[in-house]
Design a protein around this motif. Structure first.
Motif, PDB file in Angstrom:
ATOM      1  N   VAL A 180       9.010 -26.084 -54.278  1.00 19.48           N
ATOM      2  CA  VAL A 180      10.204 -27.095 -54.113  1.00 19.48           C
ATOM      3  C   VAL A 180      11.288 -26.578 -53.552  1.00 19.48           C
ATOM      4  N   THR A 181      11.710 -27.359 -52.789  1.00 20.16           N
ATOM      5  CA  THR A 181      13.274 -27.090 -52.112  1.00 20.16           C
ATOM      6  C   THR A 181      14.462 -28.062 -52.305  1.00 20.16           C
ATOM      7  N   ALA A 182      14.107 -29.024 -52.883  1.00 17.67           N
ATOM      8  CA  ALA A 182      14.995 -30.199 -53.068  1.00 17.67           C
ATOM      9  C   ALA A 182      16.379 -29.513 -53.825  1.00 17.67           C
ATOM     10  N   HIS A 183      16.429 -28.599 -54.575  1.00 12.27           N
ATOM     11  CA  HIS A 183      17.574 -28.108 -54.989  1.00 12.27           C
ATOM     12  C   HIS A 183      18.544 -27.809 -54.022  1.00 12.27           C
ATOM     13  N   ARG A 184      18.043 -27.244 -52.838  1.00 12.73           N
ATOM     14  CA  ARG A 184      19.013 -26.817 -51.674  1.00 12.73           C
ATOM     15  C   ARG A 184      19.695 -27.979 -51.213  1.00 12.73           C
ATOM     16  N   ARG A 185      18.815 -29.269 -51.112  1.00 16.34           N
ATOM     17  CA  ARG A 185      19.766 -30.353 -50.556  1.00 16.34           C
ATOM     18  C   ARG A 185      20.695 -30.837 -51.642  1.00 16.34           C
ATOM     19  N   LEU A 186      20.340 -30.687 -53.042  1.00 17.56           N
ATOM     20  CA  LEU A 186      21.202 -31.231 -53.997  1.00 17.56           C
ATOM     21  C   LEU A 186      22.575 -30.357 -54.210  1.00 17.56           C
ATOM     22  N   LEU A 187      22.383 -29.113 -53.769  1.00 11.98           N
ATOM     23  CA  LEU A 187      23.514 -28.272 -53.708  1.00 11.98           C
ATOM     24  C   LEU A 187      24.276 -28.473 -52.558  1.00 11.98           C
ATOM     25  N   LYS A 188      23.703 -28.768 -51.293  1.00  9.42           N
ATOM     26  CA  LYS A 188      24.474 -28.844 -50.176  1.00  9.42           C
ATOM     27  C   LYS A 188      25.281 -30.198 -50.078  1.00  9.42           C
ATOM     28  N   ILE A 189      24.793 -31.416 -50.560  1.00 11.59           N
ATOM     29  CA  ILE A 189      25.446 -32.534 -50.650  1.00 11.59           C
ATOM     30  C   ILE A 189      26.431 -32.522 -51.663  1.00 11.59           C
ATOM     31  N   SER A 190      26.444 -31.959 -52.770  1.00 14.11           N
ATOM     32  CA  SER A 190      27.125 -32.005 -54.040  1.00 14.11           C
ATOM     33  C   SER A 190      28.164 -30.805 -53.900  1.00 14.11           C
ATOM     34  N   LYS A 191      27.835 -29.909 -53.220  1.00 13.61           N
ATOM     35  CA  LYS A 191      28.720 -28.488 -52.910  1.00 13.61           C
ATOM     36  C   LYS A 191      28.855 -27.789 -54.233  1.00 13.61           C
ATOM     37  N   ALA A 192      27.851 -28.043 -55.262  1.00  8.13           N
ATOM     38  CA  ALA A 192      27.584 -27.225 -56.456  1.00  8.13           C
ATOM     39  C   ALA A 192      27.228 -26.058 -56.396  1.00  8.13           C
ATOM     40  N   VAL A 193      27.028 -25.162 -57.328  1.00  7.64           N
ATOM     41  CA  VAL A 193      26.551 -23.654 -57.497  1.00  7.64           C
ATOM     42  C   VAL A 193      25.260 -23.693 -58.146  1.00  7.64           C
ATOM     43  N   ALA A 194      24.362 -22.794 -58.079  1.00  8.40           N
ATOM     44  CA  ALA A 194      23.458 -22.734 -58.728  1.00  8.40           C
ATOM     45  C   ALA A 194      23.523 -21.436 -59.926  1.00  8.40           C
ATOM     46  N   VAL A 195      23.211 -21.764 -61.131  1.00  2.19           N
ATOM     47  CA  VAL A 195      23.479 -20.862 -62.187  1.00  2.19           C
ATOM     48  C   VAL A 195      22.014 -20.774 -62.995  1.00  2.19           C
ATOM     49  N   PRO A 196      21.365 -19.622 -62.936  1.00  3.94           N
ATOM     50  CA  PRO A 196      20.108 -19.643 -63.865  1.00  3.94           C
ATOM     51  C   PRO A 196      20.274 -19.765 -65.705  1.00  3.94           C
ATOM     52  N   LEU A 197      19.456 -20.528 -66.091  1.00  2.00           N
ATOM     53  CA  LEU A 197      19.645 -20.760 -67.390  1.00  2.00           C
ATOM     54  C   LEU A 197      18.278 -20.548 -68.158  1.00  2.00           C
ATOM     55  N   TYR A 198      18.154 -19.447 -69.017  1.00  2.00           N
ATOM     56  CA  TYR A 198      16.797 -19.359 -69.887  1.00  2.00           C
ATOM     57  C   TYR A 198      16.990 -19.490 -71.325  1.00  2.00           C
ATOM     58  N   PHE A 199      15.962 -20.085 -72.251  1.00  2.00           N
ATOM     59  CA  PHE A 199      16.336 -20.062 -73.604  1.00  2.00           C
ATOM     60  C   PHE A 199      14.834 -19.866 -74.086  1.00  2.00           C
ATOM     61  N   TYR A 200      14.744 -18.995 -75.357  1.00  2.00           N
ATOM     62  CA  TYR A 200      13.571 -18.519 -75.774  1.00  2.00           C
ATOM     63  C   TYR A 200      13.526 -18.036 -77.355  1.00  2.00           C
ATOM     64  N   ARG A 201      12.509 -18.108 -77.964  1.00  2.00           N
ATOM     65  CA  ARG A 201      12.464 -17.578 -79.340  1.00  2.00           C
ATOM     66  C   ARG A 201      11.987 -16.083 -79.395  1.00  2.00           C
ATOM     67  N   HIS A 202      12.892 -15.511 -80.418  1.00  2.00           N
ATOM     68  CA  HIS A 202      12.435 -13.898 -80.361  1.00  2.00           C
ATOM     69  C   HIS A 202      12.557 -13.661 -81.913  1.00  2.00           C
ATOM     70  N   GLY A 203      12.175 -12.455 -82.255  1.00  2.00           N
ATOM     71  CA  GLY A 203      12.255 -12.062 -83.483  1.00  2.00           C
ATOM     72  C   GLY A 203      10.963 -12.252 -84.194  1.00  2.00           C
ATOM     73  N   ASP A 204      11.061 -11.931 -85.753  1.00  2.00           N
ATOM     74  CA  ASP A 204      10.030 -12.285 -86.422  1.00  2.00           C
ATOM     75  C   ASP A 204       9.460 -13.816 -86.449  1.00  2.00           C
ATOM     76  N   VAL A 205       8.499 -14.184 -86.138  1.00  2.00           N
ATOM     77  CA  VAL A 205       8.029 -15.570 -85.831  1.00  2.00           C
ATOM     78  C   VAL A 205       8.050 -16.284 -87.243  1.00  2.00           C
ATOM     79  N   ALA A 206       8.123 -15.694 -88.338  1.00  2.00           N
ATOM     80  CA  ALA A 206       8.133 -16.105 -89.642  1.00  2.00           C
ATOM     81  C   ALA A 206       9.731 -16.346 -89.893  1.00  2.00           C
ATOM     82  N   ASN A 207      10.424 -16.052 -89.456  1.00  2.00           N
ATOM     83  CA  ASN A 207      11.777 -16.382 -89.453  1.00  2.00           C
ATOM     84  C   ASN A 207      12.769 -16.133 -87.938  1.00  2.00           C
ATOM     85  N   PRO A 208      12.463 -17.060 -87.077  1.00  2.00           N
ATOM     86  CA  PRO A 208      12.529 -16.823 -85.719  1.00  2.00           C
ATOM     87  C   PRO A 208      13.937 -17.182 -85.388  1.00  2.00           C
TER      88      PRO A 208
END
Length: 327
Positions: A241-269
């Motif tokens: 998809v390329t919709a984000h290009r239009r959103l960025l153009k119209i709003s003059k916003a910037v793109a920032v990558p974000l990621y969240f995840y589980r890690h460590g011992d799954v018994a106590n994540p």
């Protein structure tokens, strides 16, 4: 204020309400006490009970249900296996099989994590860390809106709760067809997100970006070439998809990558939020190059925790003439 947009508890189960239907999100209606809704009420009570169970029991239940789903949902299993074969050719057949099974377990874990975020949020205390928050803060300090580039994680709404530990998130949502279920989910999400924006309210979305807000966007699914271009994803041409290009153009916003995840011992994540520096020169004049760069960001994110992604979606379903079919 950070506005975080995640689409649904189960992405594939959200259905747009009829435009003729009048319903205020989160509003209780006496009709919800009709016997036809009793099954949903009982289901919600059951989910609340599951949410207060110790994690050790939740983990065992998620493992059982994940394995059951892997064995019974043949079409989803086949798609997951094929996606992993294509995207991780270095894996042996045994590794593909094991990781595909873990995708289903992680999805079920994500359901319990979402229930914990809704009904038992104290469970996450001292389990969450963050890296790179300054990238959002710097952009907003400069008066820029932020489009957060991420993935369809198996963590579901728990990911939104993780973000809420550090900022006030918003969510862009698609209403459920069943008004009672929509009300219940809307109210649960209200404990996490500062505001919930209907997905049809594009003016509101753009207005928030122009006003310096940050909004989650996940350009990682195949919606065909009417809404995108072919670009490599794990080295395989994929409709992107390329919709984000239009959103960025119209709003003059910037793109920032974000990621969240589980890690460590799954018994106590533990859980980690990773925010990366702003993507330079996005959008550029070349939409294929932009799509390729965004896919590379997503690839890098997914390699951190490969099984915490919804691989059961047909990421390579669009195959133009001359392209070999994947499924």
């Amino acid at each position: 204020m950070l506005h975080f947009a995640q689409s649904s508890l189960f992405q594939t189960n959200y259905i747009v309400m009829s435009q003729a239907q009048t319903y205020t999100p989160g509003e209780f209606q006496w009709s919800f006490l009709h016997p036809k809704y009793w099954g949903i009420w009982l289901g919600i009570v059951f989910l609340m009970i599951l949410a207060i169970l110790p994690w050790a029991i939740q983990y065992r239940l998620a493992t059982f249900l994940g394995n059951l789903a892997f064995n019974k949902l043949k079409s989803r299993r086949k798609t997951t296996l094929r996606n992993l074969e294509v995207c991780f050719p270095e894996w042996s057949p045994e590794q593909v099989q094991d990781n595909a099974r873990q995708v289903f377990v992680d999805q079920m874990l994500g359901v319990f994590e979402t229930l914990n975020a809704w009904y038992c949020p104290q469970w996450f205390k001292n389990r969450v860390t963050i890296e790179g928050l300054e990238h959002i803060q710097t952009a907003q300090a400069a008066g820029k809106g932020v489009l957060l580039l991420g993935t369809h994680s198996t963590l579901l709404d728990a990911g939104g709760y993780l973000c809420a530990q550090y900022f006030e998130p918003d969510v862009v949502y698609r209403p459920q067809n069943n008004p009672l279920l929509d009300m219940l989910i809307y109210r649960c999400r209200a404990t996490i997100y500062a505001n919930q924006i209907d997905h049809d309210d594009m003016r509101g979305l753009i207005r928030n970006l122009k006003n310096g807000h940050a909004i989650w966007y996940s350009p990682d699914q195949d919606f065909g070439l009417k809404q995108g271009v072919m670009a490599p994803f794990f080295g395989v041409p994929a409709a992107t998809v390329t919709a984000h290009r239009r959103l960025l153009k119209i709003s003059k916003a910037v793109a920032v990558p974000l990621y969240f995840y589980r890690h460590g011992d799954v018994a106590n994540p533990k859980y980690h939020l990773l925010i990366e520096p702003m993507v330079d020169n996005l959008p550029s004049e070349d939409e294929v190059d932009d799509a390729t760069r965004v896919n590379q960001i997503i690839e890098r994110q997914l390699r951190i925790a490969p099984t915490q992604y919804m691989w059961f979606h047909r990421r390579f379903k669009t195959r133009p003439e001359g392209y070999e079919k994947i499924y």
